[in-house]
Design a protein around this motif. Structure first.
Motif, PDB file in Angstrom:
ATOM      1  N   PRO A   1     -12.598  13.669  -3.758  1.00 37.32           N
ATOM      2  CA  PRO A   1     -12.592  13.949  -2.314  1.00 37.32           C
ATOM      3  C   PRO A   1     -11.805  12.957  -1.481  1.00 37.32           C
ATOM      4  O   PRO A   1     -11.370  13.294  -0.380  1.00 37.32           O
ATOM      5  CB  PRO A   1     -14.080  13.901  -1.944  1.00 37.32           C
ATOM      6  CG  PRO A   1     -14.809  14.080  -3.229  1.00 37.32           C
ATOM      7  CD  PRO A   1     -13.949  13.461  -4.274  1.00 37.32           C
ATOM      8  N   ASN A   2     -11.615  11.729  -1.990  1.00 39.93           N
ATOM      9  CA  ASN A   2     -10.990  10.689  -1.175  1.00 39.93           C
ATOM     10  C   ASN A   2      -9.549  10.375  -1.571  1.00 39.93           C
ATOM     11  O   ASN A   2      -8.948   9.445  -1.032  1.00 39.93           O
ATOM     12  CB  ASN A   2     -11.825   9.404  -1.234  1.00 39.93           C
ATOM     13  CG  ASN A   2     -13.217   9.604  -0.652  1.00 39.93           C
ATOM     14  OD1 ASN A   2     -13.434  10.521   0.125  1.00 39.93           O
ATOM     15  ND2 ASN A   2     -14.152   8.767  -1.040  1.00 39.93           N
ATOM     16  N   LEU A   3      -8.982  11.151  -2.489  1.00 43.01           N
ATOM     17  CA  LEU A   3      -7.564  10.993  -2.818  1.00 43.01           C
ATOM     18  C   LEU A   3      -6.722  11.905  -1.929  1.00 43.01           C
ATOM     19  O   LEU A   3      -7.173  12.965  -1.512  1.00 43.01           O
ATOM     20  CB  LEU A   3      -7.307  11.348  -4.280  1.00 43.01           C
ATOM     21  CG  LEU A   3      -7.716  10.337  -5.357  1.00 43.01           C
ATOM     22  CD1 LEU A   3      -7.320  10.865  -6.727  1.00 43.01           C
ATOM     23  CD2 LEU A   3      -7.091   8.968  -5.109  1.00 43.01           C
ATOM     24  N   PRO A   4      -5.470  11.522  -1.664  1.00 39.84           N
ATOM     25  CA  PRO A   4      -4.593  12.393  -0.868  1.00 39.84           C
ATOM     26  C   PRO A   4      -4.343  13.729  -1.558  1.00 39.84           C
ATOM     27  O   PRO A   4      -4.241  13.788  -2.790  1.00 39.84           O
ATOM     28  CB  PRO A   4      -3.286  11.586  -0.770  1.00 39.84           C
ATOM     29  CG  PRO A   4      -3.649  10.185  -1.113  1.00 39.84           C
ATOM     30  CD  PRO A   4      -4.807  10.262  -2.049  1.00 39.84           C
ATOM     31  N   VAL A   5      -4.232  14.782  -0.768  1.00 40.69           N
ATOM     32  CA  VAL A   5      -3.863  16.089  -1.309  1.00 40.69           C
ATOM     33  C   VAL A   5      -2.442  16.050  -1.859  1.00 40.69           C
ATOM     34  O   VAL A   5      -2.131  16.662  -2.885  1.00 40.69           O
ATOM     35  CB  VAL A   5      -3.985  17.172  -0.217  1.00 40.69           C
ATOM     36  CG1 VAL A   5      -3.402  18.498  -0.706  1.00 40.69           C
ATOM     37  CG2 VAL A   5      -5.446  17.357   0.185  1.00 40.69           C
ATOM     38  N   ASP A   6      -1.576  15.316  -1.214  1.00 44.82           N
ATOM     39  CA  ASP A   6      -0.163  15.231  -1.569  1.00 44.82           C
ATOM     40  C   ASP A   6      -0.004  14.568  -2.938  1.00 44.82           C
ATOM     41  O   ASP A   6      -0.297  13.381  -3.102  1.00 44.82           O
ATOM     42  CB  ASP A   6       0.589  14.435  -0.499  1.00 44.82           C
ATOM     43  CG  ASP A   6       2.078  14.369  -0.745  1.00 44.82           C
ATOM     44  OD1 ASP A   6       2.558  14.920  -1.762  1.00 44.82           O
ATOM     45  OD2 ASP A   6       2.785  13.739   0.077  1.00 44.82           O
ATOM     46  N   ASP A   7       0.487  15.328  -3.915  1.00 41.44           N
ATOM     47  CA  ASP A   7       0.647  14.783  -5.264  1.00 41.44           C
ATOM     48  C   ASP A   7       1.687  13.670  -5.324  1.00 41.44           C
ATOM     49  O   ASP A   7       1.665  12.847  -6.248  1.00 41.44           O
ATOM     50  CB  ASP A   7       1.052  15.897  -6.233  1.00 41.44           C
ATOM     51  CG  ASP A   7      -0.085  16.864  -6.518  1.00 41.44           C
ATOM     52  OD1 ASP A   7      -1.242  16.421  -6.540  1.00 41.44           O
ATOM     53  OD2 ASP A   7       0.189  18.074  -6.703  1.00 41.44           O
ATOM     54  N   SER A   8       2.606  13.645  -4.381  1.00 39.98           N
ATOM     55  CA  SER A   8       3.669  12.637  -4.411  1.00 39.98           C
ATOM     56  C   SER A   8       3.302  11.362  -3.664  1.00 39.98           C
ATOM     57  O   SER A   8       4.084  10.403  -3.660  1.00 39.98           O
ATOM     58  CB  SER A   8       4.959  13.222  -3.813  1.00 39.98           C
ATOM     59  OG  SER A   8       4.774  13.526  -2.437  1.00 39.98           O
ATOM     60  N   ALA A   9       2.122  11.327  -3.042  1.00 39.68           N
ATOM     61  CA  ALA A   9       1.726  10.143  -2.275  1.00 39.68           C
ATOM     62  C   ALA A   9       1.487   8.976  -3.224  1.00 39.68           C
ATOM     63  O   ALA A   9       0.686   9.073  -4.151  1.00 39.68           O
ATOM     64  CB  ALA A   9       0.470  10.424  -1.461  1.00 39.68           C
ATOM     65  N   PRO A  10       2.174   7.843  -3.016  1.00 41.71           N
ATOM     66  CA  PRO A  10       1.961   6.695  -3.907  1.00 41.71           C
ATOM     67  C   PRO A  10       0.578   6.084  -3.691  1.00 41.71           C
ATOM     68  O   PRO A  10      -0.023   6.240  -2.629  1.00 41.71           O
ATOM     69  CB  PRO A  10       3.067   5.715  -3.481  1.00 41.71           C
ATOM     70  CG  PRO A  10       3.358   6.073  -2.056  1.00 41.71           C
ATOM     71  CD  PRO A  10       3.147   7.551  -1.949  1.00 41.71           C
ATOM     72  N   LEU A  11       0.097   5.407  -4.711  1.00 44.59           N
ATOM     73  CA  LEU A  11      -1.198   4.749  -4.603  1.00 44.59           C
ATOM     74  C   LEU A  11      -1.060   3.452  -3.821  1.00 44.59           C
ATOM     75  O   LEU A  11      -0.257   2.592  -4.174  1.00 44.59           O
ATOM     76  CB  LEU A  11      -1.757   4.441  -6.000  1.00 44.59           C
ATOM     77  CG  LEU A  11      -2.189   5.626  -6.849  1.00 44.59           C
ATOM     78  CD1 LEU A  11      -2.600   5.154  -8.237  1.00 44.59           C
ATOM     79  CD2 LEU A  11      -3.324   6.377  -6.184  1.00 44.59           C
ATOM     80  N   SER A  12      -1.845   3.310  -2.772  1.00 46.86           N
ATOM     81  CA  SER A  12      -1.850   2.061  -2.022  1.00 46.86           C
ATOM     82  C   SER A  12      -2.756   1.059  -2.723  1.00 46.86           C
ATOM     83  O   SER A  12      -3.677   1.428  -3.455  1.00 46.86           O
ATOM     84  CB  SER A  12      -2.347   2.297  -0.593  1.00 46.86           C
ATOM     85  OG  SER A  12      -3.660   2.830  -0.607  1.00 46.86           O
ATOM     86  N   ALA A  13      -2.513  -0.225  -2.494  1.00 47.87           N
ATOM     87  CA  ALA A  13      -3.278  -1.269  -3.163  1.00 47.87           C
ATOM     88  C   ALA A  13      -4.758  -1.219  -2.800  1.00 47.87           C
ATOM     89  O   ALA A  13      -5.617  -1.631  -3.583  1.00 47.87           O
ATOM     90  CB  ALA A  13      -2.697  -2.637  -2.827  1.00 47.87           C
ATOM     91  N   ASP A  14      -5.064  -0.696  -1.608  1.00 44.11           N
ATOM     92  CA  ASP A  14      -6.457  -0.673  -1.153  1.00 44.11           C
ATOM     93  C   ASP A  14      -7.133   0.673  -1.366  1.00 44.11           C
ATOM     94  O   ASP A  14      -8.208   0.920  -0.842  1.00 44.11           O
ATOM     95  CB  ASP A  14      -6.550  -1.071   0.322  1.00 44.11           C
ATOM     96  CG  ASP A  14      -5.823  -0.096   1.247  1.00 44.11           C
ATOM     97  OD1 ASP A  14      -5.203   0.863   0.745  1.00 44.11           O
ATOM     98  OD2 ASP A  14      -5.877  -0.296   2.481  1.00 44.11           O
ATOM     99  N   VAL A  15      -6.534   1.553  -2.180  1.00 43.87           N
ATOM    100  CA  VAL A  15      -7.074   2.902  -2.349  1.00 43.87           C
ATOM    101  C   VAL A  15      -8.490   2.883  -2.934  1.00 43.87           C
ATOM    102  O   VAL A  15      -9.288   3.768  -2.682  1.00 43.87           O
ATOM    103  CB  VAL A  15      -6.131   3.754  -3.221  1.00 43.87           C
ATOM    104  CG1 VAL A  15      -6.110   3.262  -4.666  1.00 43.87           C
ATOM    105  CG2 VAL A  15      -6.517   5.233  -3.174  1.00 43.87           C
ATOM    106  N   GLY A  16      -8.803   1.840  -3.710  1.00 44.08           N
ATOM    107  CA  GLY A  16     -10.116   1.772  -4.317  1.00 44.08           C
ATOM    108  C   GLY A  16     -11.216   1.314  -3.392  1.00 44.08           C
ATOM    109  O   GLY A  16     -12.398   1.487  -3.678  1.00 44.08           O
ATOM    110  N   GLU A  17     -10.841   0.734  -2.258  1.00 47.33           N
ATOM    111  CA  GLU A  17     -11.835   0.192  -1.330  1.00 47.33           C
ATOM    112  C   GLU A  17     -11.998   1.045  -0.084  1.00 47.33           C
ATOM    113  O   GLU A  17     -13.082   1.094   0.495  1.00 47.33           O
ATOM    114  CB  GLU A  17     -11.441  -1.229  -0.920  1.00 47.33           C
ATOM    115  CG  GLU A  17     -11.417  -2.207  -2.083  1.00 47.33           C
ATOM    116  CD  GLU A  17     -12.784  -2.405  -2.710  1.00 47.33           C
ATOM    117  OE1 GLU A  17     -13.790  -2.304  -1.991  1.00 47.33           O
ATOM    118  OE2 GLU A  17     -12.854  -2.638  -3.931  1.00 47.33           O
ATOM    119  N   LYS A  18     -10.938   1.703   0.335  1.00 46.65           N
ATOM    120  CA  LYS A  18     -10.973   2.442   1.595  1.00 46.65           C
ATOM    121  C   LYS A  18     -10.844   3.934   1.319  1.00 46.65           C
ATOM    122  O   LYS A  18      -9.758   4.502   1.338  1.00 46.65           O
ATOM    123  CB  LYS A  18      -9.850   1.972   2.523  1.00 46.65           C
ATOM    124  CG  LYS A  18     -10.015   0.515   2.969  1.00 46.65           C
ATOM    125  CD  LYS A  18      -8.908   0.099   3.921  1.00 46.65           C
ATOM    126  CE  LYS A  18      -9.107  -1.343   4.385  1.00 46.65           C
ATOM    127  NZ  LYS A  18      -8.039  -1.779   5.312  1.00 46.65           N
TER     128      LYS A  18
END
Length: 352
Positions: free
Chosen positions: A166-183
């Protein structure tokens, strides 16, 4: 078999369960500790009940390996009522697929029976569903990444895998940000449903309610220069050895900071090319991974063009019961670089 009914029902059931988890994500999570000291929330119980109810209606002869069981709830009527209210609300929010999912659960007792139907011992024969109603509970609690995970294992082989993130971007091409695991956020532009069927490829689609949204195929990205790879690992040091993984990254020449996130969201992220490598290395010699923590993600990565093995290069064996008792660790990467990554893993681990 085509498994088209299985993957369709699995996606609908996981999507409905995710509606419940999102309600809990934004409210009071109602945590308690299990015997192994891992946390469990009201969302885990409610999501498991909804998914098992749908499986039992559509595939009544199949077995289910679920992470949770209801003995604690039977001793706590207040907690049972809290979960029952969440289940009723999720069913009211998602009525479009109700008949396909077996109609609504009608009582708290029916809900508890559904939760307890996940007690299969697993094994090498027959059709067995592996269910993790909230994978990455600690990420869920801190407001980070989590996943609702379901896989069908037939005679030891994974045939269908579904992940809702639920908290990942829908856009498959969106790069992973360093803070994706916290925010984590399930707001606009967030929420993706990954799925795969054996030998037919992997897909992603936006999470929604009722009918499934339009899907699109996903593929792992080539990694022409391993030093530029995006490395995914667990947030919790108790789940995977950060020290060993840092040594492996150094050996491969990777200087980019690793992306840490909870749950099988890591599998989904590398399957669509947002990340490249996923390592999960054991922190104890006697630790056995649970099948529900890897079955769906393993198939989704493999069907997206990747390769998944343990730290010794063996395929993950889902026919040994409720755990991956014959495997140690996980190495997931594009096929073209998997051996290079595996060689680095073996080198670092053998030097300890």
């Amino acid at each position: 078999m085509s498994y088209q009914k299985e993957v369709h029902i699995a996606q609908l059931a996981v999507q409905r369960a995710t509606i419940l988890t999102q309600r809990v994500f934004h409210g009071t999570k109602g945590t308690e500790s299990k015997d192994d000291r891992s946390p469990v929330t009201v969302g885990d119980y409610g999501a498991q009940a909804l998914i098992i109810h749908a499986i039992q209606h559509n595939f009544p002869n199949d077995e289910i390996v679920g992470e949770e069981e209801a003995s604690t709830l039977r001793q706590n009527p207040n907690l049972t009522t809290q979960i029952w209210d969440l289940v009723k609300a999720a069913q009211l929010d998602d009525t479009a697929a109700e008949q396909e999912l077996g109609g609504p659960l009608e009582s708290p007792e029916q809900m508890l029976q559904a939760i307890d139907a996940g007690r299969s011992a697993g094994g090498l024969r027959g059709r067995i569903w592996a269910l993790d109603p909230i994978d990455g509970t600690k990420g869920f609690l801190r407001g980070g990444q989590y996943a609702v995970c379901l896989a069908l294992i037939e005679d030891g082989d994974v045939k269908v895998g579904v992940l809702a993130c639920p908290n990942l971007p829908v856009d498959d091409s969106a790069p992973l940000s360093a803070d994706v695991g916290e925010k984590g956020s399930d707001g606009e532009g967030r929420g993706v449903l990954f799925a795969a069927v054996f030998r037919t490829g992997a897909t992603s689609r936006p999470l929604g309610q009722g009918a499934l949204r339009t899907s699109r195929p996903i593929r792992m990205q080539d990694v022409p220069d391993i030093t530029q790879a995006t490395f995914c690992e667990s947030v919790e040091a108790g789940h995977s050895s950060h020290g060993d993984q840092a040594a492996i990254a150094k050996k491969l020449g990777i200087t980019k900071e690793s992306v840490r996130m909870d749950s099988q969201a890591k599998y989904g992220s590398i399957a669509r090319g947002a990340g490249d490598l996923y390592l999960r290395l054991p922190v104890r010699a006697d630790y056995e991974e649970k099948i529900w923590d890897h079955a769906a993600g393993d198939l989704i990565v493999r069907e997206a063009g990747g390769k998944v093995t343990d730290a010794e290069g063996k395929p993950l064996d889902f026919g040994r019961g409720r755990t991956l008792k014959d495997n140690k660790g996980v190495v997931a990467a594009p096929k073209t670089v998997h051996q290079q990554v595996l060689d680095a893993v073996k080198s670092v681990l053998s030097s300890k």
